[in-house]
Design a protein around this motif. Sequence first.
Motif, PDB file in Angstrom:
ATOM      1  N   VAL A  68       0.828  -1.201   0.000  1.00 26.47           N
ATOM      2  CA  VAL A  68       0.000   0.000   0.000  1.00 26.47           C
ATOM      3  C   VAL A  68       0.865   1.254   0.000  1.00 26.47           C
ATOM      4  CG1 VAL A  68      -1.605   1.350   1.403  1.00 26.47           C
ATOM      5  CG2 VAL A  68      -2.040  -1.076   1.012  1.00 26.47           C
ATOM      6  N   VAL A  69       1.925   1.258   0.788  1.00 29.47           N
ATOM      7  CA  VAL A  69       2.713   2.485   0.897  1.00 29.47           C
ATOM      8  C   VAL A  69       3.797   2.590  -0.170  1.00 29.47           C
ATOM      9  CG1 VAL A  69       2.293   2.674   3.364  1.00 29.47           C
ATOM     10  CG2 VAL A  69       4.360   1.520   2.557  1.00 29.47           C
ATOM     11  N   LEU A  70       3.998   1.523  -0.913  1.00 25.91           N
ATOM     12  CA  LEU A  70       5.072   1.493  -1.905  1.00 25.91           C
ATOM     13  C   LEU A  70       5.008   2.720  -2.819  1.00 25.91           C
ATOM     14  CD1 LEU A  70       7.367  -0.427  -2.802  1.00 25.91           C
ATOM     15  CD2 LEU A  70       5.810  -1.305  -4.523  1.00 25.91           C
ATOM     16  N   GLY A  71       6.077   3.486  -2.852  1.00 27.91           N
ATOM     17  CA  GLY A  71       6.107   4.683  -3.685  1.00 27.91           C
ATOM     18  C   GLY A  71       5.652   5.915  -2.956  1.00 27.91           C
ATOM     19  N   LYS A  72       5.038   5.753  -1.795  1.00 27.07           N
ATOM     20  CA  LYS A  72       4.605   6.908  -0.998  1.00 27.07           C
ATOM     21  C   LYS A  72       4.786   6.538   0.478  1.00 27.07           C
ATOM     22  CE  LYS A  72       0.812  10.258  -0.824  1.00 27.07           C
ATOM     23  NZ  LYS A  72       0.032  10.297   0.405  1.00 27.07           N
ATOM     24  N   GLU A  73       6.018   6.195   0.795  1.00 24.88           N
ATOM     25  CA  GLU A  73       6.299   5.642   2.107  1.00 24.88           C
ATOM     26  C   GLU A  73       6.347   6.729   3.177  1.00 24.88           C
ATOM     27  OE1 GLU A  73       8.330   5.340  -0.470  1.00 24.88           O
ATOM     28  OE2 GLU A  73       8.436   3.233  -1.048  1.00 24.88           O
ATOM     29  N   GLU A  74       5.895   6.339   4.371  1.00 28.36           N
ATOM     30  CA  GLU A  74       6.093   7.195   5.540  1.00 28.36           C
ATOM     31  C   GLU A  74       7.472   6.857   6.094  1.00 28.36           C
ATOM     32  OE1 GLU A  74       3.419   8.818   7.345  1.00 28.36           O
ATOM     33  OE2 GLU A  74       1.683   8.129   6.191  1.00 28.36           O
ATOM     34  N   ARG A  75       8.194   7.891   6.490  1.00 29.62           N
ATOM     35  CA  ARG A  75       9.535   7.624   7.000  1.00 29.62           C
ATOM     36  C   ARG A  75       9.648   8.032   8.452  1.00 29.62           C
ATOM     37  NH1 ARG A  75      13.154   7.386   2.464  1.00 29.62           N
ATOM     38  NH2 ARG A  75      11.927   7.881   0.628  1.00 29.62           N
ATOM     39  N   ARG A  76      10.549   7.352   9.139  1.00 30.15           N
ATOM     40  CA  ARG A  76      10.964   7.834  10.447  1.00 30.15           C
ATOM     41  C   ARG A  76      12.474   7.913  10.334  1.00 30.15           C
ATOM     42  NH1 ARG A  76       8.469   4.451  15.011  1.00 30.15           N
ATOM     43  NH2 ARG A  76       9.990   2.990  14.210  1.00 30.15           N
ATOM     44  N   GLY A  77      12.979   9.141  10.251  1.00 29.45           N
ATOM     45  CA  GLY A  77      14.395   9.300   9.935  1.00 29.45           C
ATOM     46  C   GLY A  77      14.622   8.715   8.555  1.00 29.45           C
ATOM     47  N   PRO A  78      15.688   7.995   8.365  1.00 23.94           N
ATOM     48  CA  PRO A  78      15.942   7.412   7.039  1.00 23.94           C
ATOM     49  C   PRO A  78      15.180   6.109   6.839  1.00 23.94           C
ATOM     50  CG  PRO A  78      17.772   6.954   8.515  1.00 23.94           C
ATOM     51  CD  PRO A  78      16.779   7.747   9.316  1.00 23.94           C
ATOM     52  N   PHE A  79      14.469   5.646   7.827  1.00 26.10           N
ATOM     53  CA  PHE A  79      13.883   4.303   7.755  1.00 26.10           C
ATOM     54  C   PHE A  79      12.407   4.352   7.408  1.00 26.10           C
ATOM     55  CE2 PHE A  79      17.359   4.070  10.857  1.00 26.10           C
ATOM     56  CZ  PHE A  79      18.202   3.224  10.158  1.00 26.10           C
ATOM     57  N   LEU A  80      11.950   3.240   6.869  1.00 20.48           N
ATOM     58  CA  LEU A  80      10.542   3.089   6.554  1.00 20.48           C
ATOM     59  C   LEU A  80       9.761   2.928   7.853  1.00 20.48           C
ATOM     60  CD1 LEU A  80       8.316   2.443   4.435  1.00 20.48           C
ATOM     61  CD2 LEU A  80       8.984   0.057   4.664  1.00 20.48           C
ATOM     62  N   ASP A  81       8.695   3.719   7.987  1.00 18.03           N
ATOM     63  CA  ASP A  81       7.881   3.601   9.195  1.00 18.03           C
ATOM     64  C   ASP A  81       6.751   2.621   8.938  1.00 18.03           C
ATOM     65  OD1 ASP A  81       6.464   3.793  11.477  1.00 18.03           O
ATOM     66  OD2 ASP A  81       6.279   5.977  11.461  1.00 18.03           O
ATOM     67  N   ILE A  82       7.033   1.346   9.116  1.00 17.68           N
ATOM     68  CA  ILE A  82       6.062   0.309   8.758  1.00 17.68           C
ATOM     69  C   ILE A  82       4.897   0.325   9.736  1.00 17.68           C
ATOM     70  CG2 ILE A  82       7.103  -1.619  10.046  1.00 17.68           C
ATOM     71  CD1 ILE A  82       5.739  -1.736   6.432  1.00 17.68           C
ATOM     72  N   GLU A  83       5.159   0.786  10.962  1.00 14.93           N
ATOM     73  CA  GLU A  83       4.072   0.883  11.957  1.00 14.93           C
ATOM     74  C   GLU A  83       2.990   1.833  11.451  1.00 14.93           C
ATOM     75  OE1 GLU A  83       2.262  -0.445  14.418  1.00 14.93           O
ATOM     76  OE2 GLU A  83       4.002  -1.746  14.145  1.00 14.93           O
ATOM     77  N   ALA A  84       3.436   2.997  10.949  1.00 18.08           N
ATOM     78  CA  ALA A  84       2.483   3.985  10.436  1.00 18.08           C
ATOM     79  C   ALA A  84       1.731   3.407   9.237  1.00 18.08           C
ATOM     80  CB  ALA A  84       3.219   5.259  10.028  1.00 18.08           C
ATOM     81  N   ALA A  85       2.430   2.655   8.401  1.00 22.11           N
ATOM     82  CA  ALA A  85       1.796   2.051   7.241  1.00 22.11           C
ATOM     83  C   ALA A  85       0.695   1.102   7.674  1.00 22.11           C
ATOM     84  CB  ALA A  85       2.842   1.311   6.402  1.00 22.11           C
ATOM     85  N   ARG A  86       0.996   0.277   8.670  1.00 18.34           N
ATOM     86  CA  ARG A  86      -0.004  -0.689   9.132  1.00 18.34           C
ATOM     87  C   ARG A  86      -1.205   0.032   9.731  1.00 18.34           C
ATOM     88  NH1 ARG A  86       2.915  -4.215  13.192  1.00 18.34           N
ATOM     89  NH2 ARG A  86       0.990  -5.411  13.152  1.00 18.34           N
ATOM     90  N   ARG A  87      -0.916   1.100  10.497  1.00 19.34           N
ATOM     91  CA  ARG A  87      -2.013   1.882  11.088  1.00 19.34           C
ATOM     92  C   ARG A  87      -2.924   2.430   9.997  1.00 19.34           C
ATOM     93  NH1 ARG A  87       1.553   4.151  14.608  1.00 19.34           N
ATOM     94  NH2 ARG A  87       1.781   5.969  13.265  1.00 19.34           N
ATOM     95  N   ASN A  88      -2.286   2.970   8.957  1.00 17.72           N
ATOM     96  CA  ASN A  88      -3.053   3.548   7.860  1.00 17.72           C
ATOM     97  C   ASN A  88      -3.935   2.520   7.169  1.00 17.72           C
ATOM     98  OD1 ASN A  88      -2.745   6.346   7.459  1.00 17.72           O
ATOM     99  ND2 ASN A  88      -0.558   5.974   7.115  1.00 17.72           N
ATOM    100  N   VAL A  89      -3.362   1.363   6.901  1.00 18.81           N
ATOM    101  CA  VAL A  89      -4.130   0.318   6.224  1.00 18.81           C
ATOM    102  C   VAL A  89      -5.333  -0.065   7.087  1.00 18.81           C
ATOM    103  CG1 VAL A  89      -4.093  -2.087   5.453  1.00 18.81           C
ATOM    104  CG2 VAL A  89      -2.174  -0.581   4.931  1.00 18.81           C
ATOM    105  N   ARG A  90      -5.080  -0.214   8.401  1.00 19.32           N
ATOM    106  CA  ARG A  90      -6.178  -0.599   9.284  1.00 19.32           C
ATOM    107  C   ARG A  90      -7.275   0.476   9.301  1.00 19.32           C
ATOM    108  NH1 ARG A  90      -2.943  -1.778  13.615  1.00 19.32           N
ATOM    109  NH2 ARG A  90      -1.978  -3.646  12.798  1.00 19.32           N
ATOM    110  N   ARG A  91      -6.825   1.742   9.358  1.00 16.63           N
ATOM    111  CA  ARG A  91      -7.788   2.846   9.411  1.00 16.63           C
ATOM    112  C   ARG A  91      -8.645   2.857   8.137  1.00 16.63           C
ATOM    113  NH1 ARG A  91      -7.503   7.721   7.147  1.00 16.63           N
ATOM    114  NH2 ARG A  91      -5.330   7.457   6.566  1.00 16.63           N
ATOM    115  N   LEU A  92      -7.983   2.751   6.994  1.00 16.25           N
ATOM    116  CA  LEU A  92      -8.721   2.818   5.733  1.00 16.25           C
ATOM    117  C   LEU A  92      -9.648   1.629   5.571  1.00 16.25           C
ATOM    118  CD1 LEU A  92      -5.845   4.058   3.417  1.00 16.25           C
ATOM    119  CD2 LEU A  92      -7.932   5.312   3.960  1.00 16.25           C
TER     120      LEU A  92
END
Lengths: 518, 380
Positions: free
Chosen positions: A115-139
């Motif tokens: 879902v986040v591929l190409g429009k990733e949320e970042r935390r510092g230089p890293f992928l924020d997968i937690e935020a991605a999961r939250r977003n998917v659940r919310r949507l």
Amino acid sequence: MTDMNEIAPSNHARPRAAVLELEGITKRFPGVTANADVDLTLHEGEILCLLGENGAGKSTLMNVVFGLYRPDEGVVRVRGEAVSFGSSADAIRHGIGMVHQHFQLVPVMTVAENVVLGKEERRGPFLDIEAARRNVRRLSQKYGLDVDPDAVVGELSVGAQQRVELVKALYRDAEILILDEPTAVLTPQEVVEFFGVVRSLVDSGKSVIFITHKLREVLAVADTVVIMRSGRVVSSTVVEGATEQGLAREMVGRDVGFEIEKAPVSPGAAVLEVEDLHVADDRGHLTVAGFDLVVRAGEIVGIAGVEGNGQRELVEALAGMRTPQSGTVRICGTETTHSSPRDVENLGVGHVPEDRGKHGLVGVYSITDNLVLNRYHSRRFSRRWLMNRAVMRKHAQRLVAEFDIRTPSTEVDAATLSGGNQQKIVMARELSGDIRLLLVAQPTRGLDVGSIEFIHRQIVDRRDAGVAVLLVSAELDEVLTLSDRVGVLYRGTLAAVMDRGDADRDTVGLLMAGGATG
Amino acid sequence: MTPPSQSFGRRSLERYFRLAPVTVPLYAILIASLVGAVFIIGAGSNPLTAYAALFDGALGSPDRIATTIGRATPFIIGALAVVLGFKAGLFNIGAEGQLLLGALAAAWVGTWSWLAGLPAVLAVPVVLLAGTLGGLVWGGIPGVLKAKTGAHEVITTIMLNSIAAAFASYLITSRDPILLIDQAASTPHTRLVADSARLPALVTGTGLHLGIVLALALCVATYLFLKRTTPGFEIRTVGANKDAALYAGMPVQRTIIVVMAASGALAGIAGAAEVIGGSSGYLTPGAFTNIGFDSIAIALLARGNPLAVVPAALLWGALLSGAPLMQVEADLSVNLVRIVQALIILFVAADAIVRKLFRIRAPRGAVDGGPATFSRGWAG
């Protein structure tokens, strides 16, 4: 993150604001005008069905809207503002999302990653997968799209993958959703479920363009319907009061026969006998597991089922292209379980493969060569090693006329012809000659109504002439139209075989979804 | 932008080779010459002088023309070997090693004493057959490996090239045990093949021998074989669409083995003909280096057409035989010719550049401007 407003109350009062307006869109390709002066208006909270045959210009039009093509003429307005998209990224920025017929997902990644591929949320230089999961659940909660953010996409059902595509579009804040033939891969029950999802999307303020060629779906889900034919809009109306017949006439430009005339069935001797067949796919998974069937001379047995339930492996095993793990296949009394494709063909078997581009044709070969693709070695076309070109060409000329293949000559490459004409080449090759069994897989996929009628007629004619026909199709309507007996393939086994008279749409649909026999 | 692609899966060699079959290579040669001129200027010479000398050196007299054709002979057969592989969708990088095995076999069998007593019409075919078998075995190995295990022919043939080079060097130079070496010679080379097993020279002192007739005959035979026979049809179908070949009941695995072996056999003939047709009549260590690799380039320039390898190989031979005169008259390294050759192949392979410059349209059904695919994917 944008804070989306709360779910708007469902309200169908008009007039509503136009979210997307197309004015005079013309798109030309060398030699063809794919869209000619097309007007279209999509209102907020509306489901608009774009109906038309293959090649009518629906996909081109939507590719213009999604920024994949630039129109030669005309204006695209989004919420009243004229836009000019250089790429799909521009379209996405303007709130347009598209779910393609072939999903654009990475099978080895999780739902959240996709879902986040190409429009990733970042935390510092890293992928924020937690935020991605939250977003998917919310949507998924907000729109009633049941997806697990941690599931690996490759392991999901097709219906679930489609929901992931929707979540992907919604994650990019799509307000206008373009769905390209979204129901082609779903069971009738999944389609109903899917329509519920689409309804909940528009109820919360999204607008949907729904591309289809299935009339039933238009009547079931659409608010308005725009019908295209030969690149033009021929009709643009509200759906209320429309009939299938009326829509079909507009779509094709003439009256269409939904029924096909058949002589009463009079089955003869068993031609194809399959017992306890087990076949594995390329990855070694057993996709056909305990399949039994008898097909008799002079009858059409149709196998319905959602794609991916073992259809491909079943047909390939029967045609000798795939070696079964166990079980037996007999054709005209001869065991062919381990036979080669040539041995099977020599028993008088015609095989129209599911993927004509991959198996059925060599695109860079002429029509002549394609028409002898599996008979070039026969006594008729060659003596020892030497091919007789003159006889082959004559053969091709005869079949081109007989099967109404529209082509400037028999020497043009098959790839340059339309899908309908390509399929006619395959049909001409497999149906001509002395056949006793016909294996037909997805014979009309992607074809226009005229070609479909022709090909159905050819299949029925062979059956009337005493050929045993096994038809495998994901189009339930096709199976119901042609078959004398109907079977349903579910997870590699035949869920049921019934006479056509007992096979109503609901029963078969339930079986396709894995429901118990009634 | 992204036109809807045809449903024919991977772009095949067959389709690639049909695009503007003649114009693209001709323009590629033209551009390569122009870019080469820049290099010549950079090296401090006059491109016109250099190219004139190159032309003069290659074609300036009947003897020079004969030398050029002689140089081209192994390239014709070698490139034909590579082309045959292309037709079945196989990328035979191993012509180099197969050619060497053919040469070794010929150098060995050609010294058999009983051959000396035979008339040339019998002895020459025997030696050529030996060369054929040598190449056939060396090409057949990757064919079997590919058909049975899926090992990609590019990898296996590259490895077999190295083995062949080391093997040849051992056979030719070993003095203990004595294998093929001529003990009397001051520099190591194999024993002289029997006179009766030599291919006669056509123009004495130029390196042009009867092998050219064999090369031309093989090109025509291969062309007709592919076009007119059922095995040829099978080969072309396997190359154009392997899945359709399987569907049509063709022996796909067998075809892969046979084509690799036949491709190796042709390369073997190229090597054998050079041993018995060349001026020396023996094999030296390091002989024929790069002929197999150049053959790949020529096959690409010929766009997989068995007849077009003849002009492509002649161009190659001309560039090589004209280089020494260019070196003298324009004071340039012979390696400049190598640069021009490399540029030609670059522009043929990156044909999108040529098509864009000269506005050659891709035919219908081809993906516009996409990169050219010469062989199937690694998984194939």
